[in-house]
Design an enzyme around this catalytic site. Structure first.
Site, PDB file in Angstrom:
ATOM      1  N   LYS A  49       0.755  -1.153   0.039  1.00  0.00           N
ATOM      2  CA  LYS A  49      -0.093   0.079   0.183  1.00  0.00           C
ATOM      3  C   LYS A  49       0.922   1.136   0.001  1.00  0.00           C
ATOM      4  CE  LYS A  49      -4.143   1.837   2.739  1.00  0.00           C
ATOM      5  NZ  LYS A  49      -4.697   1.629   3.907  1.00  0.00           N
ATOM      6  N   SER A 124      -9.565   1.557   2.829  1.00  0.00           N
ATOM      7  CA  SER A 124      -8.989   2.086   2.031  1.00  0.00           C
ATOM      8  C   SER A 124      -7.598   1.417   1.463  1.00  0.00           C
ATOM      9  CB  SER A 124      -7.988   3.415   2.981  1.00  0.00           C
ATOM     10  OG  SER A 124      -7.352   2.692   3.947  1.00  0.00           O
ATOM     11  N   SER A 148      -9.561  -1.006   6.970  1.00  0.00           N
ATOM     12  CA  SER A 148      -9.132  -0.735   5.767  1.00  0.00           C
ATOM     13  C   SER A 148      -8.621  -2.045   5.098  1.00  0.00           C
ATOM     14  CB  SER A 148      -8.326   0.190   5.800  1.00  0.00           C
ATOM     15  OG  SER A 148      -9.057   1.407   5.496  1.00  0.00           O
TER      16      SER A 148
HETATM   17  N1  GLN Z   1     -13.355   3.589   6.655  1.00  0.00           N
HETATM   18  C1  GLN Z   1     -12.369   3.982   7.758  1.00  0.00           C
HETATM   19  C2  GLN Z   1     -12.219   5.312   7.761  1.00  0.00           C
HETATM   20  O1  GLN Z   1     -12.454   6.142   6.688  1.00  0.00           O
HETATM   21  C3  GLN Z   1     -11.264   2.770   7.804  1.00  0.00           C
HETATM   22  C4  GLN Z   1      -9.937   3.641   7.530  1.00  0.00           C
HETATM   23  C5  GLN Z   1      -8.869   2.632   7.878  1.00  0.00           C
HETATM   24  O2  GLN Z   1      -8.882   1.804   8.352  1.00  0.00           O
HETATM   25  N2  GLN Z   1      -7.679   3.218   7.243  1.00  0.00           N
HETATM   26  O3  GLN Z   1     -11.493   5.924   8.546  1.00  0.00           O
END
Ligand code: GLN
Length: 491
Positions: A49, A124, A148
């Site tokens: 990532k 994400s 994410s």
């Molecule tokens: N959907 C969550 C957010 O937008 C998860 C983000 C993450 O785990 N980095 O914060």
């Protein structure tokens, strides 16, 4: 071990359709000889990532502000994989700084779901999930602050592990919400996920929050789980808990949002029921449980996550990091211009929210309250699973908790999309494991209407082994599904 001959053309054919990578260069790091050091990971390519540092590769974090940044060093987790003979082949797309559930919040490019290119891959870590699902890499690293790794894994039909807080070093991971997040694994099978986690975990002097698993924690080598009781947190139990407190008064609108978000679409419900029936058939005892404070998870999560993000993102000012505007009146103006041009709308929203909940005189009302909810959620989990230090041997009622990952399958764009608010409310099944620092594993339960459905297991701190054992049992009769056009280069 050289990469398969037609690997690069296979990747470019898929990349035209899905756009998983921000940077792809499989020749930069040669993979180690297969079998060197005896690691099963030797010779394998992997994707990373683009908020995790790999020296010389991009480290854009999905942000326009950092589009030109090259990592000056390598994250510990990546280095450990390279020491096993695995090779990073590129950097994958993400929601800017990890903020989102679709990867559409990327400032760099769009990524599509390999099962249906009109749909999002989730987020994400959407680029990492899409790359593994399409067979562009057998595994990838992602980061999980509130879901994410697990949610895109579910959307793309791969295995996704969010380890216990501190189990994997965060050195080299660009911080979003430091007390919630960690580096996680996306993989094409449960056994691969186990091998990767075994390689990257452990205390690291470069991250003072990292640690080794307690000696009494379940081992990581596959075995039959000692405690074969699985607690089931059904969406009905969540809805019941919400209804008890619903009504008028402060917080009622957020409870209403939680009630709506808890509801599963019919296909996801079917996948969840299939998983329950299948695990019972494998000999697990299922026991319905309630987690009454789960309904406060999303407001507590977004309070803490945005508070930490507003502090962590202060460094991106166009001076220390980030694209600098061509011209500015003075240093303040330079910072304003850099951040105005560099950050996307979601990132700005979260910085504003974070500074709002932290502003002087109001910390009791938001931030401290969220911390109390966080402690309450951890207590409820520990009552079911046992404490993090393994002092109450035998007291735990169950080995793991089974629950949904996300209320929908991969959603579309435009009319078929979820609103930004609904996307946040839907984090309710994933964000509580982060608030409590517990390990959580998402694995494919079924394919419904042409799209994968995942389910999730949450375990006691440092009990990743237990979660992998259960999912491994499941996988024997339910192998990871693949989208059309998938080719298995690595068995
Ligand atoms: N959907 C969550 C957010 O937008 C998860 C983000 C993450 O785990 N980095 O914060």
């Amino acid at each position: 071990m050289p990469l398969p001959q037609d690997y690069e053309s296979y990747v470019s054919r898929w990349e035209e359709k899905i756009g998983a990578f921000i940077e792809f260069d499989p020749r930069r790091f040669p993979a180690g000889e297969s079998g060197s050091g005896g690691s099963a990971l030797a010779g394998l390519p992997f994707a990373v990532k683009d908020n995790i540092a790999v020296k010389g590769f991009s480290l854009s974090c999905g942000s326009k502000l950092l589009e030109q940044l090259k990592a000056p060093y390598t994250a510990t987790a990546v280095q450990k994989l390279m020491d096993c003979g695995a090779a990073p082949v590129g950097k994958t797309n993400l929601d800017e700084f990890g903020m989102g559930s679709s990867t559409d919040n990327s400032g760099i490019k769009r990524t599509n779901n390999p099962w249906d290119t009109e749909r999002v891959p989730g987020g994400s870590s959407g680029g990492s999930a899409a790359a593994v699902a399409a067979g562009l890499a057998p595994f990838a690293l992602g980061s999980d602050t509130g879901g994410s790794v697990r949610q895109p894994a579910a959307f793309c039909g791969v295995v996704g592990l969010k380890p216990s807080y501190g189990a994997v070093s965060r050195y080299g991971l660009v911080a979003y919400a430091s007390s919630l997040e960690g580096i996680g694994v996306l993989a094409d099978s449960v056994s691969r996920c186990r091998e990767v986690f075994a390689a990257i975990r452990g205390a690291d002097p470069m991250d003072q929050t990292s640690r080794d698993a307690p000696a009494a924690a379940p081992p990581l080598s596959p075995k039959t789980p000692a405690n074969r009781t699985i607690a089931v947190l059904s969406p009905e139990a969540v809805a019941r808990a919400i209804a008890e407190n619903a009504g008028t008064g402060e917080g009622s609108s957020s409870l209403e949002a939680a009630a709506q978000a808890a509801e599963l679409e019919p296909e996801v419900r079917r996948g969840f029921e299939l998983a329950k029936a299948g695990l019972a058939e494998l000999g697990y005892t299922l026991a319905e449980v309630e987690l009454p404070s789960l309904k406060y998870g999303v407001p507590a999560y977004y309070t803490i996550a945005t508070a930490e993000a507003s502090a962590n993102l202060a460094r991106f000012d166009g001076i220390r990091y980030g694209a600098r505007p061509a011209w500015a009146e003075n240093p303040d103006d330079l910072i304003d211009k850099a951040r105005e041009a560099g950050f996307g709308a979601e990132v700005k929203l979260r910085i504003l929210l974070g500074t709002f909940v932290l502003r002087s005189g109001f910390q009791d009302r938001y931030y401290l309250r969220a911390q109390r909810i966080r402690a309450g959620i951890l207590r409820e989990f520990e009552a079911l699973l046992g404490d993090s230090e393994y002092q109450d041997h035998g007291a735990a009622r169950c080995g793991a908790i089974l629950l949904p990952v996300f209320p929908t399958r991969a959603f579309g764009r435009g009319k078929g999309s979820l609103s930004p608010f609904a996307q946040k409310a839907a984090d309710l099944y994933t964000c509580c494991a982060n608030l409590a620092g517990l390990p959580a594993l998402s694995f494919p339960a079924s394919v419904e209407g042409g799209l994968p459905v995942g389910v999730q297991l949450i375990g006691r701190a440092f009990a990743e082994g237990t979660l992998l054992d259960i999912a491994g049992d499941w996988e024997k009769s339910h192998p990871v599904p693949h989208p059309a056009g998938y080719r298995a280069f690595w068995s």
